[in-house]
Design a protein around this motif. Structure first.
Motif, PDB file in Angstrom:
ATOM      1  N   UNK A 216      45.932  51.634  37.986  1.00 26.70           N
ATOM      2  CA  UNK A 216      46.970  51.272  37.030  1.00 26.70           C
ATOM      3  C   UNK A 216      47.853  52.468  36.686  1.00 26.70           C
ATOM      4  N   UNK A 217      49.091  52.161  36.314  1.00 26.56           N
ATOM      5  CA  UNK A 217      50.061  53.107  35.749  1.00 26.56           C
ATOM      6  C   UNK A 217      50.712  53.993  36.795  1.00 26.56           C
ATOM      7  N   UNK A 224      42.321  56.618  35.753  1.00 27.42           N
ATOM      8  CA  UNK A 224      42.750  55.243  35.482  1.00 27.42           C
ATOM      9  C   UNK A 224      41.833  54.256  36.191  1.00 27.42           C
ATOM     10  N   UNK A 225      41.813  53.027  35.711  1.00 31.15           N
ATOM     11  CA  UNK A 225      40.986  51.997  36.338  1.00 31.15           C
ATOM     12  C   UNK A 225      41.604  51.528  37.648  1.00 31.15           C
ATOM     13  N   UNK A 226      40.743  51.175  38.601  1.00 37.31           N
ATOM     14  CA  UNK A 226      41.227  50.523  39.812  1.00 37.31           C
ATOM     15  C   UNK A 226      41.750  49.136  39.452  1.00 37.31           C
ATOM     16  N   UNK A 228      41.677  45.322  39.456  1.00 35.81           N
ATOM     17  CA  UNK A 228      40.431  44.546  39.460  1.00 35.81           C
ATOM     18  C   UNK A 228      40.012  44.013  40.826  1.00 35.81           C
ATOM     19  N   UNK A 229      40.962  43.513  41.628  1.00 37.80           N
ATOM     20  CA  UNK A 229      40.587  42.983  42.942  1.00 37.80           C
ATOM     21  C   UNK A 229      39.995  44.080  43.814  1.00 37.80           C
ATOM     22  N   UNK A 230      40.486  45.315  43.650  1.00 33.29           N
ATOM     23  CA  UNK A 230      40.019  46.426  44.479  1.00 33.29           C
ATOM     24  C   UNK A 230      38.696  46.978  43.968  1.00 33.29           C
ATOM     25  N   UNK A 231      38.485  46.899  42.663  1.00 37.04           N
ATOM     26  CA  UNK A 231      37.228  47.393  42.095  1.00 37.04           C
ATOM     27  C   UNK A 231      36.037  46.683  42.712  1.00 37.04           C
ATOM     28  N   UNK A 232      36.188  45.402  43.038  1.00 35.64           N
ATOM     29  CA  UNK A 232      35.093  44.650  43.664  1.00 35.64           C
ATOM     30  C   UNK A 232      34.712  45.260  45.013  1.00 35.64           C
ATOM     31  N   UNK A 233      35.703  45.710  45.757  1.00 36.66           N
ATOM     32  CA  UNK A 233      35.439  46.335  47.058  1.00 36.66           C
ATOM     33  C   UNK A 233      34.741  47.675  46.874  1.00 36.66           C
TER      34      UNK A 233
END
Length: 543
Positions: A216-217, A224-226, A228-233
């Motif tokens: 993000x950003x 920063x957070x990944x 959401x769709x990529x965080x699963x990977x």
């Protein structure tokens, strides 16, 4: 214009604090000039990709599919040398973001800003009107000249080198091997002694840069957070560069060492390696980056609105997403598919009778994806940033479908094949499609992901353990979590008839052959801008 909104979606922005970066006069000068070169006026559009008309020039981005074409051609040969060259194209490129790295005769006497005009002479004697590839400081001995790009998808640039094979290289308008360039703001010419023509956009880079790019950003820092769709990977594979590791396994014929879902290619044939390499690069590396651009468009919208650049970067980012989803090879493909995720959706829809009219027409996934892209474009044009999140969510959902279909297709083929030679190739195809969907399945139910992986994995014995019925039941158990339906997935088309499902491979839920998702109306996420946003969109035409 004045826009006021709050980033709010708990799944995507988590009421995050939006930070606006002050725009300096020099930053504005570059951004204004850059986007003026991309956008030909508020109502302008560029050559269409499927049913989407970009508002900015993304021919250079879509050209990543031309790199993919070269990779696919090279891995078709039973030769380690051809695999090596394919991997070089994967890492070094050849068709996208071409630039000349110039070694100067003397150090720079002053700094250069990214985007500053640089003019040189081409090998064919014509003028090369490029721009600075990056920022350069006083004292630097090398600079980059980014080549100009046109709008035509297949002939957008006339300097293509990188790691391309000789047959694909075009040096007609590459700068001379030595000579001088003129740089905006410099007194007199700047001499250089040598040049190396490179590419700044590569398929490998989509994965190796993910630790910063998929966050993000605007600053995209590792704090920063990944998305959401990529965080699963990342959660499933245990690393951000999983796609690069999977592709590398294909090129080099080695095993991956990931937290889950390993691709074990040691000892497998070049046919199997080719499937992992070419499908991994096209559908996972590039496909995920297309989604990254969708979310980057929302970030750009949130950050830039309230400045003079409101909507410029966000619309350009969305145009890039479509370019990476469809690709320039779509234009030349006689089947109208290309070689990226748009093509994947078309192929699998044919295998599962999920085209608009069952086995004919456009893939239902692609029809809906284009609705989402166009709907999101309207929202971004109107400054509706948070409202665009629903489009992004729907695109993530839709892009799961071809991977589910691909995994089930090869589970079916492997479970019904006695041909050991063809099974090795088909095992690799099943494994790479599973690699693209297992993280989402794991997020729903880890045990279910394990069942699918155990059925589809490559084994040292090269003997498939695929049980189609077990794979089918496993997927169906998480359809509701993945937010997909029986009609959207369909069933395996019987190759003997082409007009019915194969016995035992029918669509679940009693869905009849050729039924689509029933989404004939535009979904809520892809609907045009709201009334207040529509007024803003119209107003931009007169500003």
């Amino acid at each position: 214009r004045q826009f006021s909104f709050q980033a709010h979606n708990s799944d995507f922005y988590s009421f995050r604090q939006v930070k606006f970066t002050p725009i300096t006069s020099k930053m504005f000068s570059f951004k204004a000039a850059f986007f003026a070169s991309l956008i030909g006026g508020a109502s302008a559009s560029f050559p269409a990709l499927s049913t989407y008309e970009p508002r900015t020039n993304v021919a250079d981005h879509a050209a990543i599919s031309m790199d993919q074409t070269e990779i696919q051609a090279l891995v078709a040969f039973d030769s380690e040398a051809s695999f090596d060259q394919a991997e070089r194209i994967y890492r070094e490129g050849g068709n996208s973001r071409s630039f000349a790295e110039l070694t100067l005769s003397a150090a720079l006497t002053q700094s250069i800003q990214k985007g500053d005009p640089i003019t040189g002479t081409a090998l064919d004697g014509t003028v090369v009107a490029g721009i600075a590839y990056a920022d350069y400081s006083q004292g630097d001995l090398t600079i980059g000249l980014r080549y100009p790009t046109g709008q035509a998808y297949l002939t957008h640039v006339s300097c293509r080198v990188g790691a391309l094979p000789a047959s694909a290289i075009d040096t007609s308008q590459c700068v001379e091997e030595s000579g001088s360039v003129t740089i905006d703001g410099f007194n007199g010419a700047v001499a250089y002694t040598s040049v190396v023509n490179k590419n700044g956009r590569t398929i490998a880079g989509f994965s190796t840069s993910a630790n910063s790019k998929f966050r993000f950003d605007e600053d995209k820092t590792s704090t920063k957070d990944f998305y959401p769709f990529f965080q699963k990977f990342v959660d499933y594979y245990g690393t951000f560069d999983f796609a690069d590791k999977i592709a590398t396994a294909g090129f080099d014929g080695v095993d991956t060492s990931l937290a889950n879902g390993n691709i074990l290619l040691s000892g497998y044939s070049v046919d199997a390696r080719a499937e992992i390499a070419k499908k991994g690069t096209a559908y996972i590396n590039v496909g995920l980056y297309a989604l990254r651009e969708v979310y980057d468009a929302i970030d750009d919208c949130v950050i830039e609105c309230g400045t003079e650049q409101c909507n410029d970067e966000s619309v350009h980012a969305l145009d890039e997403a479509v370019a990476f989803y469809v690709g320039s090879q779509y234009v030349s493909d006689p089947d109208g598919q290309g070689n990226l995720n748009y093509a994947l959706a078309e192929k699998r829809a044919g295998n599962f009778a999920t085209k608009e009219d069952g086995t004919s027409g456009q893939a239902e996934v692609n029809r809906l994806m284009m609705l989402e892209f166009n709907g999101m474009k309207s929202k971004l044009n109107a400054g509706q940033c948070s409202e665009s999140e629903a489009n992004a969510e729907e695109m993530v959902r839709l892009m799961q479908i071809p991977f589910i279909q691909g995994t089930m297709r090869y589970a079916y083929l492997l479970d019904n094949s006695n041909d050991v030679t063809s099974s090795e190739k088909q095992m690799a195809e099943g494994a790479i499609f599973a690699a693209g969907i297992l993280p989402a399945v794991h997020d729903c139910n880890p045990a279910t992901a394990t069942i699918i992986y155990d059925n589809m994995k490559l084994t040292p014995s090269k003997a498939s353990s695929a049980d189609f019925g077990e794979v089918k039941r496993a997927f169906e158990s998480v359809y509701s979590c993945l937010q997909v339906s029986c009609a959207e997935i369909g069933g395996v088309v019987d190759p003997a008839t082409g007009t019915s499902y194969a016995t035992g491979a029918e669509a679940c839920g009693g869905v009849q052959f050729g039924s689509t998702s029933g989404a004939s109306a535009i979904s809520a996420s892809s609907m045009a801008v709201t009334a207040i946003g529509a007024v803003g969109a119209i107003a931009t035409l007169f500003m």
